[in-house]
Design an enzyme around this catalytic site. Structure first.
Site, short mmCIF file in Angstrom:
data_model
loop_
_atom_site.label_atom_id
_atom_site.label_comp_id
_atom_site.label_asym_id
_atom_site.label_seq_id
_atom_site.Cartn_x
_atom_site.Cartn_y
_atom_site.Cartn_z
N HIS A 214 39.93 43.12 42.57
CA HIS A 214 38.66 43.75 42.97
C HIS A 214 37.90 44.24 41.74
O HIS A 214 38.48 44.76 40.80
CB HIS A 214 38.88 44.87 43.98
N ASP A 233 41.87 50.63 37.23
CA ASP A 233 41.64 50.27 38.64
C ASP A 233 40.17 49.92 38.86
O ASP A 233 39.38 50.78 39.18
CB ASP A 233 42.08 51.44 39.52
N GLU A 266 36.63 46.78 47.68
CA GLU A 266 38.06 46.97 47.97
C GLU A 266 38.36 48.43 48.22
O GLU A 266 39.11 48.79 49.13
CB GLU A 266 38.91 46.43 46.80
N GLU A 267 37.77 49.29 47.39
CA GLU A 267 38.08 50.73 47.46
C GLU A 267 37.59 51.37 48.75
O GLU A 267 37.98 52.48 49.08
CB GLU A 267 37.45 51.46 46.26
N ASP A 294 45.65 43.91 40.56
CA ASP A 294 44.99 45.21 40.75
C ASP A 294 45.80 46.25 39.99
O ASP A 294 46.87 46.65 40.46
CB ASP A 294 44.92 45.53 42.25
N HIS A 371 40.75 56.50 40.31
CA HIS A 371 39.78 57.11 41.23
C HIS A 371 39.19 58.41 40.68
O HIS A 371 38.68 59.22 41.45
CB HIS A 371 40.40 57.35 42.63
N1 BES Z 1 44.58 49.87 43.05
C1 BES Z 1 44.63 50.62 44.25
C2 BES Z 1 45.96 50.47 44.98
C3 BES Z 1 47.14 51.13 44.36
C4 BES Z 1 47.08 52.43 43.91
C5 BES Z 1 48.33 50.45 44.31
C6 BES Z 1 48.23 53.03 43.37
C7 BES Z 1 49.47 51.03 43.80
C8 BES Z 1 49.40 52.33 43.31
C9 BES Z 1 43.53 50.18 45.19
O1 BES Z 1 42.34 49.92 44.53
C10 BES Z 1 43.28 51.30 46.18
O2 BES Z 1 42.90 52.35 45.79
N2 BES Z 1 43.56 51.07 47.45
C11 BES Z 1 43.39 52.07 48.47
C12 BES Z 1 43.61 51.48 49.83
C13 BES Z 1 42.46 50.67 50.36
C14 BES Z 1 42.82 50.06 51.70
C15 BES Z 1 41.19 51.49 50.46
C16 BES Z 1 44.42 53.20 48.31
O3 BES Z 1 45.51 52.93 47.82
O4 BES Z 1 44.11 54.31 48.71
ZN ZN Z 2 41.80 52.08 43.74
#
Ligand code: BES
Ligand code: ZN
Length: 409
Positions: A214, A233, A266-267, A294, A371
């Site tokens: 993403h 990220d 994605e976020e 990612d 984030h």
């Molecule tokens: N890169 C993250 C996912 C992540 C974070 C994987 C920490 C492993 C460790 C991804 O961009 C993200 O933030 N995903 C969201 C979920 C999505 C369905 C909105 C999350 O993890 O909160």
């Molecule tokens: Zn993220």
């Protein structure tokens, strides 16, 4: 931490505005860990015990509790928001849970199969390509992408970086010696666009290897403003893909089609990839393998220690990663889990496609600054570590895309 802060932000921003935002009081359909739902006494409307996932409709307070609980056990989001998912249609969830059970069945079959020993024979062309991966290039791509104020899909200018990225890719590809197509993909769930570069296969163009990550970023910290450099990220995974494309564009055309994706939104709930994967499935496209990159910049479990996520991924591709590691990468692969559909591989997996997610570290040891405005290049950033993920993409494009291998059932 990040999610607890987000929950607080809900309350704080409502209080400040005096008028509660409707959006924040809406219930949401979600998928979450069955154990979390049960522990919190949240009514489970549908479930699949075999994959330990439950479906529930939750109020904002329930969402906050799930997030707090997820955080206390080291997870990031804690649940998947399905508000925009077409699965909301009648029978949608039954179908989805069915689909998930089928995927688990495929993986179980594979795990039990006696013929699963995979090994890759060393190929001089692939070795040469791997040696072309440049840490300096990766650094400059991440520097450029993380210099945008944010790459947030709900920003007033959600496509600023997408337009510039497309221009940069076009400039780079003007030196390509193999045929390619580049396109911007619009979405109905977000104003932000995804980008796709196709390297059309010479022999079996209908068989597709997807290499994606993403491009968007988000700031979820309390009072943290909108700054979302998202260096780790996910400028890092995005950069890995640019570097892989730079190297591939002057190599022999692959037999299978290789498609690069830089996904939107994605976020905000895997928005871009969900639409794309659904569309591909509807068109019955033969996607043989999906790589998701990612977060690849923070070596939280040690340099060259790769976390291989075992949920929402294919047992066959996880073995393939181990085989390529023995032959080409010489890193350490550690199996781990997100515990929820934490990135775009889950969108493809949900449509029944085989996916792989090699991650910067184990889940717990991963970068805690994501984030926030502090997800920037720092002394902790390790481009040698990150380079390995470009190599994974290259092996998939040069080995898997030139073979007949696919998930055995
Ligand atoms: N890169 C993250 C996912 C992540 C974070 C994987 C920490 C492993 C460790 C991804 O961009 C993200 O933030 N995903 C969201 C979920 C999505 C369905 C909105 C999350 O993890 O909160
Ligand atoms: Zn993220």
């Amino acid at each position: 931490m990040k999610m607890a802060a987000l929950a607080l932000l809900f309350v704080a921003s409502n209080a400040m505005a005096h008028v509660p935002s409707l959006e924040n009081f809406e219930t949401k359909p979600i998928l979450a860990d069955l154990k979390d739902l049960r522990a919190l006494n949240i009514p489970v409307l549908a479930k699949d015990e075999s994959v330990e996932v439950g479906y529930a409709i939750v109020t904002p307070l329930m969402q906050q509790r799930i997030q707090e609980r997820a955080h206390s056990v080291g997870k990031c989001g804690g649940f998947e928001d399905l508000s925009t998912d077409v699965m909301l249609q009648s029978n949608g969830f039954d179908k989805m849970l069915n689909e998930m059970a089928k995927i688990k069945e495929k993986n179980d079959l594979y795990e039990r199969a006696p013929f699963k020993i995979l090994s890759l024979e060393k190929n001089a062309g692939i070795e040469a390509a791997l040696s072309e991966v440049s840490e300096n290039n990766l650094r400059s791509y991440v520097q450029w992408l993380s210099a945008f104020p944010n790459r947030y899909n709900r920003d007033s200018q959600p496509n600023k970086h997408v337009v510039e990225m497309k221009q940069r890719l076009e400039a780079m590809l003007s030196n390509a010696t193999i045929p390619y197509e580049i396109s911007e993909i619009t979405h109905s769930s977000t104003q932000q666009n995804s980008l796709r570069v196709r390297l059309v296969g010479s022999a079996r163009p209908n068989e597709i290897i997807v290499l994606g990550g993403h491009l968007d970023s988000i700031n979820q910290s309390w009072g943290g403003g909108k700054a979302a450099p998202g260096a780790d990220d996910n400028a890092s995974g995005s950069a890995n893909l640019i570097e892989a494309l730079r190297i591939l564009m002057n190599k022999t055309q692959p037999e299978r089609t290789v498609e690069f994706f830089w996904y939107a939104g994605e976020e905000s709930g895997l928005l871009g990839s969900a639409e794309i994967a659904k569309q591909y499935k509807a068109e019955k496209k033969d996607v043989v393998a999906v790589l998701q990159l990612d977060m690849t910049l923070f070596p939280g479990s040690g340099e060259l220690v790769i976390g291989s996520m075992t949920d929402f991924t294919s047992a066959w591709l996880r073995d393939y990663l181990k085989a390529m590691n023995d032959t080409y990468l010489h890193a350490r692969i550690v199996d781990d889990k997100c515990g929820y559909g934490c990135s775009d591989h889950a969108s493809w997996n949900r449509q029944g496609y085989a996916a792989l997610m090699p991650f910067e570290a184990t889940f717990r040891a991963s970068n805690q600054k994501i984030h926030t405005a502090n997800d920037i290049i720092s002394p902790d950033s390790n481009f040698k570590h990150s380079a390995v993920y470009t190599k994974i993409a290259l092996v998939m494009a040069m080995d898997l895309a030139n073979s007949q291998a696919r998930q055995p059932y």
